[in-house]
Design a protein around this motif. Structure first.
Motif, PDB file in Angstrom:
ATOM      1  N   GLY A 196      -8.777-139.522 -57.413  1.00 31.71           N
ATOM      2  CA  GLY A 196      -8.252-140.575 -56.552  1.00 31.71           C
ATOM      3  C   GLY A 196      -9.294-141.548 -56.045  1.00 31.71           C
ATOM      4  N   SER A 197     -10.400-141.725 -56.793  1.00 29.47           N
ATOM      5  CA  SER A 197     -11.535-142.589 -56.419  1.00 29.47           C
ATOM      6  C   SER A 197     -12.191-142.139 -55.116  1.00 29.47           C
ATOM      7  CB  SER A 197     -11.140-144.068 -56.357  1.00 29.47           C
ATOM      8  OG  SER A 197     -10.235-144.341 -55.313  1.00 29.47           O
ATOM      9  N   ASP A 198     -12.078-140.846 -54.818  1.00 28.34           N
ATOM     10  CA  ASP A 198     -12.726-140.230 -53.654  1.00 28.34           C
ATOM     11  C   ASP A 198     -14.074-139.688 -54.117  1.00 28.34           C
ATOM     12  OD1 ASP A 198     -13.594-138.384 -51.693  1.00 28.34           O
ATOM     13  OD2 ASP A 198     -11.543-138.050 -51.013  1.00 28.34           O
ATOM     14  N   GLY A 199     -15.156-140.427 -53.811  1.00 28.86           N
ATOM     15  CA  GLY A 199     -16.474-140.108 -54.340  1.00 28.86           C
ATOM     16  C   GLY A 199     -16.915-138.664 -54.141  1.00 28.86           C
ATOM     17  N   PRO A 200     -16.907-138.138 -52.921  1.00 27.73           N
ATOM     18  CA  PRO A 200     -17.343-136.757 -52.709  1.00 27.73           C
ATOM     19  C   PRO A 200     -16.522-135.747 -53.509  1.00 27.73           C
ATOM     20  CG  PRO A 200     -17.328-137.935 -50.629  1.00 27.73           C
ATOM     21  CD  PRO A 200     -16.685-138.839 -51.631  1.00 27.73           C
ATOM     22  N   LEU A 201     -15.214-135.977 -53.617  1.00 27.49           N
ATOM     23  CA  LEU A 201     -14.376-135.064 -54.393  1.00 27.49           C
ATOM     24  C   LEU A 201     -14.737-135.141 -55.873  1.00 27.49           C
ATOM     25  CD1 LEU A 201     -12.041-133.105 -54.753  1.00 27.49           C
ATOM     26  CD2 LEU A 201     -10.478-135.072 -54.801  1.00 27.49           C
ATOM     27  N   VAL A 202     -14.907-136.354 -56.388  1.00 19.83           N
ATOM     28  CA  VAL A 202     -15.261-136.520 -57.795  1.00 19.83           C
ATOM     29  C   VAL A 202     -16.608-135.855 -58.088  1.00 19.83           C
ATOM     30  CG1 VAL A 202     -15.823-138.203 -59.590  1.00 19.83           C
ATOM     31  CG2 VAL A 202     -13.897-138.626 -58.038  1.00 19.83           C
ATOM     32  N   ALA A 203     -17.575-136.038 -57.198  1.00 21.81           N
ATOM     33  CA  ALA A 203     -18.890-135.416 -57.382  1.00 21.81           C
ATOM     34  C   ALA A 203     -18.771-133.892 -57.418  1.00 21.81           C
ATOM     35  CB  ALA A 203     -19.838-135.852 -56.269  1.00 21.81           C
ATOM     36  N   LEU A 236     -19.250-146.636 -52.300  1.00 28.11           N
ATOM     37  CA  LEU A 236     -20.050-146.684 -53.527  1.00 28.11           C
ATOM     38  C   LEU A 236     -21.507-146.325 -53.242  1.00 28.11           C
ATOM     39  CD1 LEU A 236     -18.612-149.901 -55.225  1.00 28.11           C
ATOM     40  CD2 LEU A 236     -18.151-147.526 -55.860  1.00 28.11           C
ATOM     41  N   LEU A 237     -22.028-146.796 -52.132  1.00 29.04           N
ATOM     42  CA  LEU A 237     -23.401-146.447 -51.762  1.00 29.04           C
ATOM     43  C   LEU A 237     -23.543-144.939 -51.567  1.00 29.04           C
ATOM     44  CD1 LEU A 237     -24.101-149.323 -49.233  1.00 29.04           C
ATOM     45  CD2 LEU A 237     -25.417-148.899 -51.314  1.00 29.04           C
ATOM     46  N   ALA A 238     -22.566-144.346 -50.899  1.00 23.65           N
ATOM     47  CA  ALA A 238     -22.599-142.894 -50.693  1.00 23.65           C
ATOM     48  C   ALA A 238     -22.478-142.160 -52.017  1.00 23.65           C
ATOM     49  CB  ALA A 238     -21.481-142.479 -49.744  1.00 23.65           C
ATOM     50  N   TYR A 239     -21.661-142.684 -52.910  1.00 23.52           N
ATOM     51  CA  TYR A 239     -21.478-142.038 -54.217  1.00 23.52           C
ATOM     52  C   TYR A 239     -22.765-142.115 -55.042  1.00 23.52           C
ATOM     53  CZ  TYR A 239     -19.168-140.497 -58.485  1.00 23.52           C
ATOM     54  OH  TYR A 239     -18.813-139.778 -59.612  1.00 23.52           O
ATOM     55  N   ARG A 240     -23.423-143.270 -54.987  1.00 23.38           N
ATOM     56  CA  ARG A 240     -24.708-143.399 -55.687  1.00 23.38           C
ATOM     57  C   ARG A 240     -25.712-142.380 -55.160  1.00 23.38           C
ATOM     58  NH1 ARG A 240     -27.873-148.411 -53.962  1.00 23.38           N
ATOM     59  NH2 ARG A 240     -28.482-146.896 -52.375  1.00 23.38           N
ATOM     60  N   ASP A 241     -25.724-142.157 -53.867  1.00 19.73           N
ATOM     61  CA  ASP A 241     -26.649-141.176 -53.295  1.00 19.73           C
ATOM     62  C   ASP A 241     -26.309-139.762 -53.759  1.00 19.73           C
ATOM     63  OD1 ASP A 241     -28.005-143.190 -52.019  1.00 19.73           O
ATOM     64  OD2 ASP A 241     -27.037-142.882 -50.074  1.00 19.73           O
ATOM     65  N   ASP A 245     -30.384-137.600 -59.315  1.00 14.37           N
ATOM     66  CA  ASP A 245     -31.115-137.893 -60.550  1.00 14.37           C
ATOM     67  C   ASP A 245     -30.235-138.533 -61.612  1.00 14.37           C
ATOM     68  OD1 ASP A 245     -33.398-136.846 -59.418  1.00 14.37           O
ATOM     69  OD2 ASP A 245     -33.202-134.879 -60.380  1.00 14.37           O
ATOM     70  N   TYR A 246     -28.939-138.504 -61.418  1.00 10.10           N
ATOM     71  CA  TYR A 246     -28.027-139.116 -62.398  1.00 10.10           C
ATOM     72  C   TYR A 246     -27.749-140.583 -62.081  1.00 10.10           C
ATOM     73  CZ  TYR A 246     -27.153-134.284 -63.814  1.00 10.10           C
ATOM     74  OH  TYR A 246     -27.296-132.986 -64.253  1.00 10.10           O
ATOM     75  N   ALA A 247     -28.381-141.128 -61.055  1.00 11.18           N
ATOM     76  CA  ALA A 247     -28.149-142.528 -60.691  1.00 11.18           C
ATOM     77  C   ALA A 247     -28.387-143.501 -61.848  1.00 11.18           C
ATOM     78  CB  ALA A 247     -29.001-142.901 -59.483  1.00 11.18           C
ATOM     79  N   PRO A 248     -29.420-143.287 -62.716  1.00 10.79           N
ATOM     80  CA  PRO A 248     -29.570-144.202 -63.858  1.00 10.79           C
ATOM     81  C   PRO A 248     -28.370-144.193 -64.798  1.00 10.79           C
ATOM     82  CG  PRO A 248     -31.607-143.005 -63.477  1.00 10.79           C
ATOM     83  CD  PRO A 248     -30.569-142.370 -62.610  1.00 10.79           C
ATOM     84  N   MET A 249     -27.660-143.049 -64.882  1.00 13.79           N
ATOM     85  CA  MET A 249     -26.465-142.999 -65.719  1.00 13.79           C
ATOM     86  C   MET A 249     -25.332-143.799 -65.080  1.00 13.79           C
ATOM     87  SD  MET A 249     -27.913-141.374 -68.002  1.00 13.79           S
ATOM     88  CE  MET A 249     -26.512-141.582 -69.112  1.00 13.79           C
ATOM     89  N   LEU A 250     -25.233-143.743 -63.757  1.00 15.26           N
ATOM     90  CA  LEU A 250     -24.270-144.595 -63.062  1.00 15.26           C
ATOM     91  C   LEU A 250     -24.570-146.065 -63.347  1.00 15.26           C
ATOM     92  CD1 LEU A 250     -23.811-143.177 -59.430  1.00 15.26           C
ATOM     93  CD2 LEU A 250     -22.133-143.171 -61.276  1.00 15.26           C
TER      94      LEU A 250
END
Length: 325
Positions: A196-203, A236-241, A245-250
């Motif tokens: 559901g585009s919920d960053g913490p849940l997706v992570a 989105l900022l929270a999701y990037r954090d 180490d996978y931030a370059p893939m994002l």
């Protein structure tokens, strides 16, 4: 071919729109706005599919596709890619719809059209699949993305909860197991919808997969978060954090999403926000970086050119030291 037959073909071939509802799929609902966004993506996809299924000519379909609002038009073209892929796989009705579509207006949306072809393969018997060697050898990886998305979206228990790994031999030019990278990118893209585009849940969903699959899954979510949206800048900022180490893939996937929107002339405000957060630059600059990384790619080998391309882009973002926080 008569209008009545085309209308019948549309009704027979087009999936029910209820299949895109989060309640029907059992997907997470973060908020009414996020739910509406993700469900609109599904509706526009099916509209594009229906246009391709029913239209007498490519021009007729394009005229309707181009009436879709810019935010969702790319998804309608993705649906049309599936529709023409299905029509080409049927025993009657010709075999060159997809090629004719890509020879015209569809070329601006080639990334989305190729993803749609991956959907078509999920709905056709294997003997009716498009031959991989007839497609762009670089972009064929996007077909795998579409295949993976479809399977995770409609067979969530098997592909997400049970983490099923496909044995996929459609791309004979790719080394053993390489196709699974593309499929996992599609599964990751589906996770953005399933969560559901919920960053913490997706992570948290990605964290349940084996480590060797997570880079592709994070990339898939980055593409969906940039192209489909559903999260604001703070989210989105929270999701990037959370990516660490996978931030370059994002960033890599976000730049690909930016390239798709720039190429099609469909850059929207959300694209600019997501590209700034994940890539640290405008969509136009991210698209240019993606273009530059295509130069002098090797022929497919143990590592396909498509994967070399992705790794180059991710490497360039990693070399930048990450987006400043």
């Amino acid at each position: 071919m008569g209008t009545a037959w085309r209308a019948l073909r549309r009704r027979i071939l087009t999936p029910n729109a209820s299949a895109t509802l989060l309640d029907v799929r059992g997907f997470h609902k973060k908020s009414p706005a996020a739910q509406e966004n993700l469900e609109t993506v599904g509706r526009r996809f099916l509209e594009g599919y229906a246009y391709a299924a029913e239209a007498a000519t490519i021009d007729d379909a394009v005229a309707k596709l181009d009436q879709i609002e810019p935010y969702y038009r790319g998804f309608a073209y993705e649906g049309a890619g599936m529709g023409y892929g299905i029509r080409d796989g049927l025993p009657l009705g010709g075999k060159h719809h997809l090629d004719d579509f890509l020879a015209g207006e569809g070329d601006k949306h080639v990334y989305m059209v190729y993803v749609g072809l991956g959907w078509a393969m999920c709905r056709l018997p294997k003997f009716a699949w498009r031959k991989a060697e007839t497609l762009d050898p670089l972009l064929v990886g996007l077909v795998l993305d579409g295949y993976g998305f479809h399977q995770a979206y409609f067979k969530t228990k098997r592909y997400v909860e049970e983490q099923y790994v496909e044995k996929f031999d459609w791309l004979t030019s790719w080394g053993e197991g390489q196709a699974n990278h593309g499929i996992d990118q599609g599964i990751g893209r589906a996770l953005w919808f399933i969560g559901g585009s919920d960053g913490p849940l997706v992570a948290s969903m990605i964290a349940k997969f084996p480590e060797h699959r997570r880079a592709d899954l994070w990339a898939g979510t980055g593409l969906a978060a940039t192209y489909a949206g559903g999260a604001d800048e703070t989210e989105l900022l929270a999701y990037r954090d959370l990516a660490g180490d996978y931030a370059p893939m994002l960033a890599q996937a976000s730049s690909f999403a930016s390239e798709a929107r720039v190429r099609a002339g469909l850059v929207i405000p959300h694209t600019r926000v997501a590209s700034k957060v994940f890539c640290g630059m405008s969509p136009e600059d991210a698209a240019q970086l993606t273009h530059d990384a295509r130069r002098d790619l090797p022929a497919d080998g143990d590592v396909p050119a498509y994967e070399v391309w992705r790794q180059r882009v991710a490497g360039r973002f990693a070399a930048m030291g990450g987006v400043s926080r």
